[in-house]
Design an enzyme around this catalytic site. Structure first.
Site, PDB file in Angstrom:
ATOM      1  N   THR A   1       0.812  -1.233  -0.066  1.00  0.00           N
ATOM      2  CA  THR A   1       0.116  -0.216   0.137  1.00  0.00           C
ATOM      3  C   THR A   1       0.745   1.387  -0.032  1.00  0.00           C
ATOM      4  O   THR A   1       1.886   1.465   0.578  1.00  0.00           O
ATOM      5  CB  THR A   1      -0.905  -0.016   1.302  1.00  0.00           C
ATOM      6  OG1 THR A   1      -1.624   1.248   1.507  1.00  0.00           O
ATOM      7  CG2 THR A   1      -0.113  -0.388   2.717  1.00  0.00           C
TER       8      THR A   1
ATOM      9  N   GLU B   1       0.371   3.629   1.819  1.00  0.00           N
ATOM     10  CA  GLU B   1       0.375   3.961   3.103  1.00  0.00           C
ATOM     11  C   GLU B   1       1.699   3.919   3.650  1.00  0.00           C
ATOM     12  O   GLU B   1       2.276   4.422   4.926  1.00  0.00           O
ATOM     13  CB  GLU B   1      -0.613   3.379   3.998  1.00  0.00           C
ATOM     14  CG  GLU B   1      -2.117   3.814   3.759  1.00  0.00           C
ATOM     15  CD  GLU B   1      -2.377   5.111   4.273  1.00  0.00           C
ATOM     16  OE1 GLU B   1      -2.112   5.443   5.412  1.00  0.00           O
ATOM     17  OE2 GLU B   1      -2.924   6.139   3.481  1.00  0.00           O
TER      18      GLU B   1
ATOM     19  N   TYR C   1      -1.874   0.486  10.804  1.00  0.00           N
ATOM     20  CA  TYR C   1      -2.083  -0.269   9.591  1.00  0.00           C
ATOM     21  C   TYR C   1      -0.856  -0.196   8.781  1.00  0.00           C
ATOM     22  O   TYR C   1      -0.376  -1.241   8.191  1.00  0.00           O
ATOM     23  CB  TYR C   1      -3.390   0.331   8.782  1.00  0.00           C
ATOM     24  CG  TYR C   1      -3.440   0.064   7.360  1.00  0.00           C
ATOM     25  CD1 TYR C   1      -4.055  -1.309   7.190  1.00  0.00           C
ATOM     26  CD2 TYR C   1      -2.874   0.768   6.476  1.00  0.00           C
ATOM     27  CE1 TYR C   1      -3.993  -1.602   5.847  1.00  0.00           C
ATOM     28  CE2 TYR C   1      -3.024   0.488   5.193  1.00  0.00           C
ATOM     29  CZ  TYR C   1      -3.675  -0.662   4.843  1.00  0.00           C
ATOM     30  OH  TYR C   1      -3.901  -1.316   3.577  1.00  0.00           O
TER      31      TYR C   1
ATOM     32  N   LYS D   1       1.696  -3.484   7.555  1.00  0.00           N
ATOM     33  CA  LYS D   1       1.978  -3.479   6.123  1.00  0.00           C
ATOM     34  C   LYS D   1       3.204  -3.461   5.662  1.00  0.00           C
ATOM     35  O   LYS D   1       3.894  -4.361   4.948  1.00  0.00           O
ATOM     36  CB  LYS D   1       0.962  -2.533   5.392  1.00  0.00           C
ATOM     37  CG  LYS D   1      -0.296  -3.001   5.254  1.00  0.00           C
ATOM     38  CD  LYS D   1      -0.789  -3.910   4.108  1.00  0.00           C
ATOM     39  CE  LYS D   1      -2.064  -4.277   3.952  1.00  0.00           C
ATOM     40  NZ  LYS D   1      -2.352  -5.303   3.140  1.00  0.00           N
TER      41      LYS D   1
END
Ligand code: NAP
Ligand code: F7E
Length: 363
Positions: free
Chosen positions: A128, A130, A152, A156
């Site tokens: 991701t 992110e 999160y 990840k």
């Protein structure tokens, strides 16, 4: 050889589009589902019962279930899409998020090794944008340093590195797609885009008064999920296992998304005020239809994501401009206008039925 895909997260937005994509390519598709008190799987209901589509109970938190399933299915490709995927929720449930989004990746890799499928099974990891978090450069590409900025993203990041580690340590064909935000009419209803298109439709049809949002200045590179699942497959067809950034290369604010969604719902917005006091006003009625609420602010927020899809374009031949931002917002809003209208009709039928039953008109 028969192409057999195993998809974790098959019931999610991406899992449903990827299943359709792979079935159309002639794959046998297997998906992991977990026990839920509700049996209806909205996004894949239309696929259940198809001869090449199979569902199995397992859980990303349960190694044994994954080892057994990988051994039983003997997949040629695994798409690891399962995750607690909501950034804001990861602040409320950080340990669960780490277990599923970080250690879950390790469990999949080990399930492949335990079944001695390292040389026959390719693995795609749903990574991701992110990871770039508190961004260190704009736009972000495969070389941009990571700076995760939520539980999160930290989880990840482990998934990203463990995939790279297994690729190098065990010569496995495993890669990460670093996907920027991708949305659709199947997007979960608490992600900002879908929250906006549903609210715009409800407000336009008189079913809701006001939409409350958090940071309106946050910028995202939003693409269409249906276009992005093709890239997941292309990454596994590339001659060598590599990581790719998947993005459109175009950026908009949450405010711009809302302005356009309301426009497609038939409401023109005028913005007034700043920060927590900013409001979106319906130009025609003068009513406030969008307001800011601190409830939707995050302890740390990622505010400037813009991807550079050059590598995916040149090496995978992928077209990042297939669906424009305007088309994406239009298709999501039109979908939700129809959905809300349908809910209205269903509610009316239920009301009439209740009245008819009460009056003894129908028994
Ligand atoms: P989504 O709609 O939230 O779907 C998540 C899927 O994971 C669902 O099928 C969910 O099952 C499953 N899942 C969650 N916990 C599980 C567990 N313990 N065991 C088994 N399955 C579990 O997410 P999405 O938008 O399709 O995203 C797919 C993947 O890409 C995720 O890994 C996400 O983090 C990543 N990603 C998404 C985006 C994006 O913009 N959409 C961008 C970059 C990366 P239930 O239906 O049972 O809850
Ligand atoms: O937030 C701001 C919020 O929740 C986008 C996941 O698929 O994409 C997704 O994560 C931005 C943020 O997505 C509200 O603060 C303002 O800056 O739609 P979102 P996300 O956090 O970018 C990445 C790539 C993933 O990997 C994730 O799995 O919008 N925002 N007001 C709001 N966000 C929400 N949810 N709700 C609001 O009211």
């Amino acid at each position: 050889m028969n192409k057999k895909a195993l998809i974790t997260g098959v019931t999610g937005q991406d899992g449903s589009f990827l299943s359709e994509f792979l079935l159309a390519k002639g794959y046998e598709v297997h998906g992991i589902i977990r026990r839920s008190s509700v049996d209806f799987r909205e996004r894949i209901a239309h696929l259940e019962g198809k001869p090449n589509f199979h569902l199995h109970y397992a859980d990303m938190g349960d190694s044994m279930s994954l080892v057994k399933l990988v051994g039983k299915v003997q997949p040629t490709e695994i798409y690891n899409l399962a995750a607690q995927s909501h950034v804001q929720v990861s602040f409320d449930a950080p340990e669960f998020t780490a277990d599923v989004d970080a250690v879950g990746v390790l469990r999949i890799l080990e399930a492949v090794r335990t079944n001695h499928l390292e040389k026959s099974c390719k693995i795609y990891q749903a990574s991701t944008s992110e990871l770039y978090g508190k961004v260190e450069e704009i736009p972000q590409n495969e070389q941009t340093p990571f700076h995760p900025y939520s539980p999160y993203a930290v989880a990840k990041l482990y998934g990203y590195w463990i995939v790279k580690e297994y690729r190098e340590a065990y010569d496995m064909f495993c890669c990460s797609g670093i996907l920027f935000n991708h949305e659709s009419e199947r997007r979960g209803e608490t992600f900002v885009t879908r929250k906006i298109t549903l609210a715009a439709a409800r407000i336009a049809q008189g079913n809701q008064d006001c939409l409350y949002l958090g940071n309106l200045d946050s910028k995202r590179d939003w693409g269409y999920a249906k276009d992005y699942v093709e890239c997941m497959w292309l990454i596994l067809q590339h001659p060598t296992p590599e990581d790719f950034v998947i993005a459109t290369g175009v950026q908009h604010t949450v405010r711009e998304f809302a302005t356009l969604a309301f426009h497609y719902a038939g409401i023109e917005l005028r913005w007034e005020g700043e920060g927590i006091n900013e409001i979106g006003i319906d130009v025609k009625t003068g009513r406030t239809v969008v307001a800011v609420s601190e409830d939707f602010y995050r302890p740390t927020d990622v505010v400037n994501l813009l991807g550079d899809p050059t590598k995916a374009k040149t090496e995978l031949g992928w077209n990042p401009s297939k669906t424009s931002f305007e088309e994406l917002v239009r298709l999501m809003t039109e979908h939700d206008m129809a959905k809300v209208a349908g809910e209205g009709v269903a509610a009316k039928v239920r009301m009439n039925l209740a009245e008819y039953l009460e009056k003894g008109i129908v028994k």
